[in-house]
Write an enzyme that holds these catalytic residues in place. Structure first.
Site, mmCIF file in Angstrom:
data_model
loop_
_atom_site.group_PDB
_atom_site.id
_atom_site.type_symbol
_atom_site.label_atom_id
_atom_site.label_comp_id
_atom_site.label_asym_id
_atom_site.label_seq_id
_atom_site.Cartn_x
_atom_site.Cartn_y
_atom_site.Cartn_z
ATOM 1 N N LYS A 1 0.856 -1.193 0.000
ATOM 2 C CA LYS A 1 0.000 0.000 0.000
ATOM 3 C C LYS A 1 0.888 1.237 0.000
ATOM 4 O O LYS A 1 1.954 1.246 0.642
ATOM 5 C CB LYS A 1 -0.855 -0.057 1.277
ATOM 6 C CG LYS A 1 -1.960 0.976 1.401
ATOM 7 C CD LYS A 1 -2.721 0.762 2.730
ATOM 8 C CE LYS A 1 -3.908 1.690 2.901
ATOM 9 N NZ LYS A 1 -4.641 1.422 4.169
ATOM 10 N N SER B 1 -9.706 1.035 3.413
ATOM 11 C CA SER B 1 -8.918 1.927 2.595
ATOM 12 C C SER B 1 -7.852 1.222 1.755
ATOM 13 O O SER B 1 -7.363 1.782 0.790
ATOM 14 C CB SER B 1 -8.227 2.949 3.491
ATOM 15 O OG SER B 1 -7.272 2.306 4.329
ATOM 16 N N SER C 1 -9.640 -1.558 7.433
ATOM 17 C CA SER C 1 -9.086 -1.245 6.111
ATOM 18 C C SER C 1 -8.325 -2.376 5.438
ATOM 19 O O SER C 1 -7.957 -2.258 4.272
ATOM 20 C CB SER C 1 -8.175 -0.018 6.196
ATOM 21 O OG SER C 1 -8.943 1.151 6.277
#
Lengths: 486, 478
Positions: free
Chosen positions: A79, A154, A178
């Site tokens: 990420k 997320s 997330s």
């Protein structure tokens, strides 16, 4: 194409048998990214050159049998919240424009040490604030199972990249769900370890007391391999826990016979998607058949979790994001030569709407005259939520719930109503507030062929049992290892 | 006096650790801008603070020195505000749960007074802004983050002081302790010892505290005193003319000797303190506390009392001599060899301190060996040199580091005590001043001093005054 769909442990075996090289695997993944990512948009940056160099190194390591781990030569992505030395790190925000970290986050450093190949960095909600990845300042990531739907968030880019076979695994972060929610929505395995199990150093902070890094993988064994590589005390993170990291993989096949599985009544609520509920109920039956004992437990303060979370997380975020002021790095909008004006314009143009909303909420809850009623009260209720789990875990070993109340929703469906969006995390948030580990594993599909996720929560630092239960279900159901048609 | 003033001080002391509070960067003063920085103290994204153990030890040491209770658990909190010298947008400090509380310090004014110490907490310093002055730089400000993250302790007193003098005495005493403990340089000019003062006034006898003003920007002991004195007068004037003192922060202007409003209560920051989630609560074990207690040196006050008792020197001397540990140690070395506490005090406190002060030097750099002072004292006692000459010799000792005998010899300064030689000189003096001799003989005995002076002049001050007295008496009165 075949290489892309392998699990880490399968690929690792081929690498160790010299049936395939890391360079070949890396090229296969880069090719796959080239073919599908224009549609999926899981990556913000693909670091092909660096990846191929790392792959060559990994092949050498394997050839010389030098410090070989199951991850040596395995292509993964991370990420874009993890700082990567020499490679721009954006957190999917305009405010970090041009920022190139001079250091690796501990997670990235450990993956590199293990010999993993980093393919690139995944899209996400800006500063990890969101449940659909629609809050990225740069692009919208599509759910590989339904391109008109969100991948969750997320860590939506990470989940989608694993689901779309663009990498063998990815690393995301989970502050209120997330990792687990996008894993559920994309049909992959997503693990949030115990708070403090994995170092937060170099991981851009959203809510420091809740943020935790964890892996996205195709199956639970890969999750065990990834966690082993990432976890452990880090002297650079005072909140990381200094206890030995078990060999998760060696314990994962032990099954659930004799294990007590708690079912919290507060998690099977009115308004839950019927298909989600029936899938989870079905999963519980399978676990029972495998020898687990199902017990009813209660987590009485669950109804306050979302409220507590949005007070604590936003308060911490309002402070964590104060450093993005245009003075030292990233975006600077200086039109008048006036300091206050520079601050205001930089932050106005650098941050997206959801980030601003949360900064405002958090600033408010910490303000003089409101602190006691909001932040302090929320911290107190947080303790009650934590106590709920401690009490529940006296009568069970793990707790099983749905991961998300609904399967993947359509783009734009919840953007206009932040509160509805916030409820996407209703089943995942308590776990962060309590600091305990949780995993989401695939447990079937809706009629529309959308993945459904099963959440398993465990005691603090007891990832082993969580993985064991997850593996038992995975083995019995055969629910994993399906790939979307792209 | 209708009003009394109520003063409390907040003191920031920079701890003399090698590295910063939350990272390994050097704390050295005076290096080039931004040469002692790293991702942590620059506030780069994702980095985390790790507490410096040495800083905790130093803070605990100070807490023990002023009889504070060290809390078993204290909590670091974030103080949030925007400023370019604050890289994270918050300062890591301690707020509701400080490191130590409930201490006191005895000061030596008007027969002594106990000043309460509310709390001592740890925090990090901010960086520095430099404002461009050159043609190219004008209008620009530059940020130097070398100081960002340097460890500080804040020592907050109770509002127990009633005058600027008491505030100054407290402040000096506090600094002396910090310097004694070797945990702070105590340098106000460099900013390693800083003080803010909360000042209010009330009618004598009133119990309720008046509205306070917070004074800042006082970077010397003198300015602290001036600023508080000015502020007390100002507040009295405000009240006397029917006004009300408003709560505000005021800056001292040392050039004008006045305080001026910086910001009002309404404009005050809301710092939105909350516990820093990046740091665990600080747990100070009794083991650490006892370890630090063992290393505590004799503190200034205890030393002062001991000096008065052991050396029978005046309280004033003891106060001056114990103001610095090095000076006190030096004095004790001197006494050891002279065995003359008061005479030694006169030399160390008088001549030596004067010379050191003129040079801006420290007693540590002093070239005068304690044995040399003993030798000098002995020479005076034996009449080998006069007290006046001794001062000259001492200056030479100070400059060269040579023992007094060597100096006296090389300068030909030995005192003339030889009666034959002096007798001859006195005869010449009398012969050269027949008029005054006649007047003396006629009864103007005050002229005795004139003849002493003339004889001294003739010997360039080297004559032994006692011998002159004796011989002159014989010759004039015979």
């Amino acid at each position: 194409m075949d290489l892309n769909s392998l699990t880490i442990h399968a690929l690792s075996e081929k690498l160790s048998k010299k049936e395939v090289s890391s360079v070949e695997a890396t090229k296969a993944y880069l090719e796959r990214i080239g073919v599908v990512d224009a549609r999926i948009k899981a990556f913000l940056i693909v670091t092909a050159d660096e990846a191929l160099k790392q792959a060559e190194e990994a092949d050498k390591r394997r050839a010389q049998n030098n410090n070989v781990t199951p991850l040596t030569g395995v292509p993964v992505s991370v990420k874009d919240i993890f700082c990567t030395k020499g490679i721009r790190t954006t957190c999917a925000s305009k405010i970090l424009a041009g920022f190139v970290p001079p250091y690796d986050s501990t997670v990235v450093a450990r993956l590199k040490d293990a010999g993993a190949v980093i393919l690139g960095k995944n899209n996400m909600d800006e500063f990890a604030m969101g449940s659909s990845t629609e809050n990225s300042a740069f692009q919208k990531t599509a759910n590989p199972w339904a391109l008109d739907r969100v991948p969750g968030g997320s860590s939506g880019g990470s989940a989608a990249s694993v689901a779309a076979l663009e990498c063998a695994a990815s690393v995301g972060t989970d502050t209120g769900g997330s990792i687990r929610q996008p894993a559920a929505l994309c049909g992959v395995v997503g693990l949030k370890p115990t708070y403090g199990r994995v170092s937060r150093f170099g991981m851009i902070a959203f809510a420091s007391s809740l943020d935790q890094a964890g892996p996205f993988t195709r199956d639970t064994k890969d999750s065990a391999i990834m966690l082993k590589a990432m976890a452990g005390f880090d002297p650079k993170d005072s909140t990381s826990i200094d206890v030995p990291v078990p060999d998760y993989l060696s314990e994962i096949e032990k099954g659930v016979a004799g294990l007590k599985i708690g079912i919290p009544k507060e998690y099977f609520i009115e308004g839950m998607d019927a298909e989600v509920e029936s899938s989870v109920r079905e999963a519980l039956k399978i676990l029972e058949k495998e020898g687990a004992e199902l017990v009813d437990v209660s987590l009485p303060h669950t109804e306050y979790a979302v409220a507590v979370y949005y007070l604590v997380a936003t308060a911490e975020a309002s402070s964590n994001l104060a450093r993005y002021d245009g003075v030292k790095y990233g975006l600077r909008v200086n039109e008048s030569g006036n300091l206050l004006d520079m601050y205001k314009k930089t932050r106005d143009r650098g941050f997206g709407g959801e980030v601003k909303r949360r900064i405002m909420l958090g600033t408010y809850s910490l303000s003089a005259g409101y602190y006691d009623a909001y932040y302090k009260k929320a911290s107190e209720v947080r303790t009650l939520i934590k106590n709920d789990f401690e009490t529940a875990f006296k009568t069970c070993d793990v707790i099983v719930t749905p991961t998300s109340p609904t399967p993947a929703f359509r783009f734009g469906e919840k953007v206009a109503d932040p509160l509805t969006m916030y409820l996407s995390d209703i089943f995942t948030i308590s776990c962060n507030l309590a600091g305990i580990p949780g995993i989401s594993i695939p447990c079937g599909f809706t009629k529309e062929n959308l993945p459904i996720g099963l959440q398993i929560l465990g005691k603090s630092l007891d990832e082993s049992t969580v993985l064991r239960a997850a593996r038992a279900y995975e083995r019995a159901s055969g629910a994993s290892l399906k790939a979307p048609a792209l | 006096m209708k009003y009394e003033s109520v003063i409390g001080l907040e003191v920031h002391a920079q701890l003399l650790t090698d590295s910063k509070l939350f990272c390994a960067c050097s704390t050295k003063f005076g290096s080039g801008p931004n040469t002692q920085v790293c991702p942590v103290c620059l506030g780069l994204p994702g980095v985390l603070p790790v507490l410096n153990r040495r800083a905790v030890e130093y803070a605990v040491k100070m807490a023990l020195a002023v009889d504070c209770r060290v809390n078993a658990k204290s909590v670091f909190a974030r103080k949030n505000y925007f400023y370019p010298d604050l890289p994270k947008g918050y300062q890591i400090s301690q707020y509701t749960e400080p490191l130590a509380e409930h201490g006191y310090l005895d000061i030596d004014t008007n027969g002594g007074k106990r000043i309460g110490i509310t709390r001592i907490h740890m925090e990090e310093d901010a960086g520095k802004l430099l404002h461009g002055e050159g043609a190219e730089d004008a209008g620009y400000s530059f940020v130097d983050l070398n100081r960002a993250g340097v460890p500080l302790i804040e020592i907050v007193s109770e509002p127990d002081m009633r005058s600027a003098d008491e505030a100054q005495a407290y402040l000096k005493s506090l600094r002396d302790i910090l310097v004694y403990l070797e945990i702070c340089s105590g340098n106000m000019e460099e900013g390693s010892f800083r003080c803010d003062a909360n000042v209010s006034i009330r009618l004598v006898g009133a119990e309720k505290l008046g509205t306070k003003a917070e004074l800042k920007n006082m970077n010397s002991f003198k300015f602290v005193k001036e600023a508080i004195e000015y502020e007390i007068e100002r507040q009295i004037d405000v009240v006397e003319s029917g006004g009300k003192v408003v709560q505000e922060t005021r800056l001292f202007d040392s050039a004008k000797g006045i305080t001026a409003s910086m910001r009002s209560k309404e404009e005050a920051h809301d710092y939105r303190y909350f516990p820093d989630p990046d740091l665990l609560p600080l747990v100070v074990s009794t083991g650490l506390i006892e370890e630090q207690r063992k290393t505590l040196p004799e503190l200034p006050e205890a030393k002062r009392v001991r000096f008065i008792k052991d050396y029978s020197i005046p309280a004033y001397d003891a106060g001056v001599l114990t103001a610095s540990k090095d000076l006190a140690n030096y004095y004790e070395e001197v006494v050891k060899v002279t065995n003359e506490p008061k005479v030694s005090s006169n030399w160390v406190m008088g001549e030596l301190l004067r010379l050191l002060k003129e040079d801006g030097r420290d007693v540590k750099d002093c070239a005068v060996a304690p044995a040399s002072i003993a030798e000098l004292v002995e020479m005076i006692k034996k009449g080998e040199i006069s007290g006046k000459m001794a001062k000259e010799v001492f200056e030479a000792m100070y400059k060269t580091g040579k023992p007094p005998k060597e100096i006296v010899k090389s300068k030909g300064m030995a005192q003339i005590s030889n009666e034959d030689e002096l007798s001859r000189i006195i005869d010449e003096v009398i012969a050269g001043n027949p008029d005054n001799f006649a007047r003396y003989k006629a009864g103007r005995v005050q002229l005795f001093g004139f003849f002493v002076g003339e004889t001294m002049k003739a010997t360039k001050g080297q004559a032994n005054p006692q011998v002159i007295n004796k011989l002159l008496k014989e010759k004039l009165d015979k």
